[in-house]
Design an enzyme around this catalytic site. Structure first.
Site, PDB file in Angstrom:
ATOM      1  N   HIS A 173       6.419  -6.366   0.828  1.00 17.28           N
ATOM      2  CA  HIS A 173       7.426  -5.348   1.084  1.00 17.28           C
ATOM      3  C   HIS A 173       7.305  -4.840   2.521  1.00 17.28           C
ATOM      4  O   HIS A 173       6.284  -5.038   3.190  1.00 17.28           O
ATOM      5  CB  HIS A 173       7.254  -4.142   0.156  1.00 17.28           C
ATOM      6  CG  HIS A 173       7.082  -4.472  -1.284  1.00 17.28           C
ATOM      7  ND1 HIS A 173       8.136  -4.765  -2.121  1.00 17.28           N
ATOM      8  CD2 HIS A 173       5.964  -4.557  -2.061  1.00 17.28           C
ATOM      9  CE1 HIS A 173       7.685  -4.998  -3.335  1.00 17.28           C
ATOM     10  NE2 HIS A 173       6.366  -4.888  -3.330  1.00 17.28           N
TER      11      HIS A 173
ATOM     12  N   TYR B  21       9.167   8.217  -4.691  1.00 20.00           N
ATOM     13  CA  TYR B  21       7.958   8.420  -3.897  1.00 20.00           C
ATOM     14  C   TYR B  21       8.300   8.282  -2.425  1.00 20.00           C
ATOM     15  O   TYR B  21       9.314   7.670  -2.055  1.00 20.00           O
ATOM     16  CB  TYR B  21       6.877   7.397  -4.272  1.00 20.00           C
ATOM     17  CG  TYR B  21       7.283   5.950  -4.035  1.00 20.00           C
ATOM     18  CD1 TYR B  21       7.032   5.321  -2.818  1.00 20.00           C
ATOM     19  CD2 TYR B  21       7.920   5.208  -5.022  1.00 20.00           C
ATOM     20  CE1 TYR B  21       7.409   4.001  -2.592  1.00 20.00           C
ATOM     21  CE2 TYR B  21       8.304   3.891  -4.814  1.00 20.00           C
ATOM     22  CZ  TYR B  21       8.046   3.290  -3.595  1.00 20.00           C
ATOM     23  OH  TYR B  21       8.431   1.989  -3.370  1.00 20.00           O
TER      24      TYR B  21
ATOM     25  N   THR C  56      11.543   0.041  -3.805  1.00 22.83           N
ATOM     26  CA  THR C  56      12.358   1.037  -4.496  1.00 22.83           C
ATOM     27  C   THR C  56      12.555   2.307  -3.658  1.00 22.83           C
ATOM     28  O   THR C  56      13.534   3.027  -3.856  1.00 22.83           O
ATOM     29  CB  THR C  56      11.755   1.414  -5.858  1.00 22.83           C
ATOM     30  OG1 THR C  56      10.424   1.897  -5.673  1.00 22.83           O
ATOM     31  CG2 THR C  56      11.732   0.211  -6.786  1.00 22.83           C
TER      32      THR C  56
ATOM     33  N   ARG D   7      16.535  -7.912  -7.553  1.00 25.03           N
ATOM     34  CA  ARG D   7      15.443  -7.448  -8.411  1.00 25.03           C
ATOM     35  C   ARG D   7      15.993  -6.451  -9.422  1.00 25.03           C
ATOM     36  O   ARG D   7      16.706  -5.521  -9.066  1.00 25.03           O
ATOM     37  CB  ARG D   7      14.362  -6.776  -7.571  1.00 25.03           C
ATOM     38  CG  ARG D   7      13.033  -6.578  -8.314  1.00 25.03           C
ATOM     39  CD  ARG D   7      12.063  -5.800  -7.461  1.00 25.03           C
ATOM     40  NE  ARG D   7      10.681  -5.969  -7.916  1.00 25.03           N
ATOM     41  CZ  ARG D   7       9.699  -5.138  -7.604  1.00 25.03           C
ATOM     42  NH1 ARG D   7       9.935  -4.084  -6.842  1.00 25.03           N
ATOM     43  NH2 ARG D   7       8.474  -5.344  -8.042  1.00 25.03           N
TER      44      ARG D   7
ATOM     45  N   ARG E  68       8.866   4.759 -14.425  1.00 26.51           N
ATOM     46  CA  ARG E  68       8.283   5.646 -13.429  1.00 26.51           C
ATOM     47  C   ARG E  68       8.839   5.378 -12.030  1.00 26.51           C
ATOM     48  O   ARG E  68       8.610   6.173 -11.106  1.00 26.51           O
ATOM     49  CB  ARG E  68       6.760   5.516 -13.420  1.00 26.51           C
ATOM     50  CG  ARG E  68       6.265   4.124 -13.103  1.00 26.51           C
ATOM     51  CD  ARG E  68       4.742   4.044 -13.162  1.00 26.51           C
ATOM     52  NE  ARG E  68       4.262   2.677 -13.077  1.00 26.51           N
ATOM     53  CZ  ARG E  68       4.131   1.995 -11.962  1.00 26.51           C
ATOM     54  NH1 ARG E  68       4.473   2.553 -10.812  1.00 26.51           N
ATOM     55  NH2 ARG E  68       3.675   0.748 -11.970  1.00 26.51           N
TER      56      ARG E  68
ATOM     57  N   ASP F 227       1.685  -8.529  -2.431  1.00 28.53           N
ATOM     58  CA  ASP F 227       2.228  -7.214  -2.788  1.00 28.53           C
ATOM     59  C   ASP F 227       1.960  -6.179  -1.698  1.00 28.53           C
ATOM     60  O   ASP F 227       2.067  -4.976  -1.937  1.00 28.53           O
ATOM     61  CB  ASP F 227       1.688  -6.711  -4.136  1.00 28.53           C
ATOM     62  CG  ASP F 227       2.483  -5.512  -4.670  1.00 28.53           C
ATOM     63  OD1 ASP F 227       3.710  -5.496  -4.489  1.00 28.53           O
ATOM     64  OD2 ASP F 227       1.873  -4.596  -5.244  1.00 28.53           O
TER      65      ASP F 227
ATOM     66  N   ASN G  50       2.197   2.653  -4.624  1.00 26.49           N
ATOM     67  CA  ASN G  50       1.946   3.424  -5.847  1.00 26.49           C
ATOM     68  C   ASN G  50       0.616   3.127  -6.525  1.00 26.49           C
ATOM     69  O   ASN G  50       0.471   3.385  -7.724  1.00 26.49           O
ATOM     70  CB  ASN G  50       3.098   3.227  -6.854  1.00 26.49           C
ATOM     71  CG  ASN G  50       4.385   3.868  -6.370  1.00 26.49           C
ATOM     72  OD1 ASN G  50       4.460   5.081  -6.195  1.00 26.49           O
ATOM     73  ND2 ASN G  50       5.389   3.035  -6.127  1.00 26.49           N
TER      74      ASN G  50
END
Length: 306
Positions: free
Chosen positions: A35, A51, A79, A126, A132, A258, A263
Site C-alpha cells: 500500500h 483510521y 481504506t 477490492r 472494523r 503488506d 492497523n
C-alpha cells in the site's frame, strides 16, 4: 492548504530499518500486496476513514523493495483513502510499468472512469468485508461493480474473516470475475491447518477461479515474532497454513509484504523477516519461483518477460 490530521492514537509506524533477508528472493520477485499512505499533504485521506495512518510514500515503498530485492509490485488501495485512488495510481504510474494497482470504486463509476484506471495500470478492485475497516459491503452494489469491471478482464480482491466465509461463499461464487483472497482468508491459527475450518476455505478455492495471497503471518500469528534477538524463525504457527495452500494450489498463490502494515497493534514486523518466512512455506525452488515470480506475472503482466 488543510492542516494534516494527527495519526490515530497508538498507531504503529512502519519498521524503519528492516534487516537484510537471509533468503535471496529470485530475480523478478513481485510484491503482490502493498500500500501507499498519502503523503497526506499531497494526497489527503478520506473524510469517512476509520483510521489516520502515518505517511508511507511511493518513494519509501520503492526503497524497501530495493532493499529486499523486489522487482515489481501490486499496490492495493488503502481504506484510509476511500474511493479516491489518486495516491495509488500515482505510485503505479511512477513505476514505469513495473507496478499494477487494485482500486476501490463505487457502483456509480462510469465506463470512462474505469478505462482511465485501466490505462493507469489498475487490474482489479477490492471488496472489503471487515467491519472494523468499512461500514457496510452491500452485495447488490458489489455485484454492480463486478459486472462493470468484467469486460476489462479485471479481478476482484476479497478481504474477509474466516468465520464469515460460510455466509459469503455463495455470493463470492456468483461474481463474474476471477477472485483473489487476501491473507489466506484470515484463518484462525488456534485451529489446526488440517481442520474443518481451513478445509472449507480450501474447498472454496478449489471450486472456483480463486487465487490466494500467502501473506501477513504477522496478522495471523498467536506466537508472534521471534523472542530472541537474531532469531529468523518468526510466526511459526502460521507455517502449516501457508504450506498447505502452496502444496494444494501451487499455480494460484501469490506473496506480498503488506507494507506499511496498517492497523497492527501488537508489534510492527521487520520486513526482512517476512522475506525469510517465504522458504518456510514454499520449501522448494519450484514453489518459490511460482509464488514469487511466475504466478503474479501471469496474473498481472500476462505475456511479458520478467
Amino acid at each position: 492548504m488543510s492542516v494534516p490530521s494527527p495519526r490515530t492514537p497508538g498507531w504503529l509506524n512502519w519498521y524503519q530499518n528492516p534487516s537484510t533477508p537471509s533468503f535471496r528472493l529470485p530475480r523478478g520477485t513481485v510484491d503482490a500486496h502493498c500500500h501507499v499512505f498519502g503523503p497526506q499533504a499531497e494526497f489527503p485521506f478520506a473524510p469517512e476513514r476509520k483510521y489516520t495512518p502515518c505517511d508511507a510514500s511511493k518513494t519509501q515503498l520503492a526503497a524497501l523493495h530495493d532493499h529486499l530485492g523486489v522487482s515489481r509490485a501490486v499496490v492495493v488501495q488503502a481504506t484510509c483513502h476511500g474511493a479516491d485512488n489518486t495516491a495509488m495510481t500515482d505510485a503505479v504510474r511512477a513505476s514505469g510499468g513495473r507496478a499494477r494497482g487494485i482500486a476501490t470504486v463505487r457502483p456509480g463509476i462510469s465506463d470512462a472512469e474505469l478505462r482511465e484506471l485501466d490505462a493507469a495500470g489498475v487490474r482489479g478492485v477490492r471488496f472489503n468485508f471487515l467491519r472494523r475497516l468499512v461500514d457496510t459491503s452491500p452485495k447488490e452494489d458489489l455485484r454492480t461493480i463486478a459486472k462493470k469491471i468484467a469486460p476489462l478482464g479485471w479481478h476482484i480482491v476479497l478481504y474477509f474473516e474466516s468465520a464469515d466465509l460460510p455466509e459469503l461463499e455463495g455470493f463470492f461464487g456468483s461474481l463474474p470475475a476471477p477472485l483473489v483472497v487476501d491473507h489466506m482468508g484470515r484463518p484462525d491459527v488456534n485451529h489446526p491447518a488440517d481442520g474443518p475450518e481451513f478445509d472449507r476455505f480450501l474447498r472454496f478455492v478449489g471450486a472456483h477461479d480463486v487465487w490466494v495471497k500467502v501473506t501477513c503471518p504477522e496478522r495471523l500469528s498467536v506466537t508472534g515474532p521471534p523472542a530472541l534477538h537474531g532469531e529468523r524463525h518468526a510466526y511459526t504457527d502460521v507455517v502449516p497454513f501457508g504450506r498447505r495452500v502452496i502444496e494444494e494450489f501451487p499455480d494460484r498463490v501469490l506473496w506480498g509484504t503488506d507494507w506499511p502494515h496498517p492497523n497492527l497493534t501488537g508489534h510492527m514486523p521487520d520486513d526482512g523477516l517476512l522475506a525469510d518466512f517465504v522458504p518456510r512455506v514454499a520449501v522448494t525452488s519450484e514453489q518459490q519461483q511460482k509464488l514469487l515470480v511466475d504466478n503474479p506475472m501471469r496474473l498481472y503482466w500476462p505475456g511479458e518477460d520478467v
